[in-house]
Design an enzyme around this catalytic site. Sequence first.
Site: not given
Length: 202
Positions: A26, A48, A56
């Site tokens: 990522y 988000e 996350w």
Amino acid sequence: MSKTMTGPDGLVRCGWCAQTTEFIDYHDREWGFPVDDDIRLFEKLCLESFQSGLSWRTILAKRENFRQAFAGFDFNKMVKFDHQDVERLLQDAGIIRHRGKIEAVINNAKRAQELVGEAGSLAAYFWQFEMLADDDFVPQSASTSTQSITLSKELKKRGWKFVGPTTVYSFMQAMGLVNDHALDCVGRKAVMHARETFQKPV
């Protein structure tokens, strides 16, 4: 947490990559590279919003489930979601089942459609808040910025929900509106080059 870590390939990366091996791909392929695709921008802002109060890592692991549940985050499709969709999503174990956040991103789909009508695209609007290179800027030293605070206020004025300054700053970090890679991270120069050659949407 250290601002950098050395990966299994010997390359130095942002320290948060040490949390899980999934973060490396990522980090290397997505985080910080400039994005001008409205669907990707909307998706990231939604994710988000869901991350608020969570990690996350949790959201990234469920990202494909989120995409399936929310029509690929195509806000033109999501504007048709109704209370039945909210109830459906609350039963979906593959996502974060938080009524407030689910209702917020459905609301934000409508606000996104309105913003496109006003600015031409989400990309054209969001890129007005780009953080330019600043010799005094220390990467990963803050969770908000002047730009994220301003953008958060502007979105809230337009009726967006779950878009506080910290959420917006995380969005800006990920979508390339700021290069927040650590100074000696291998990704910093790659992102810097990508931003230099990126044609900002107007």
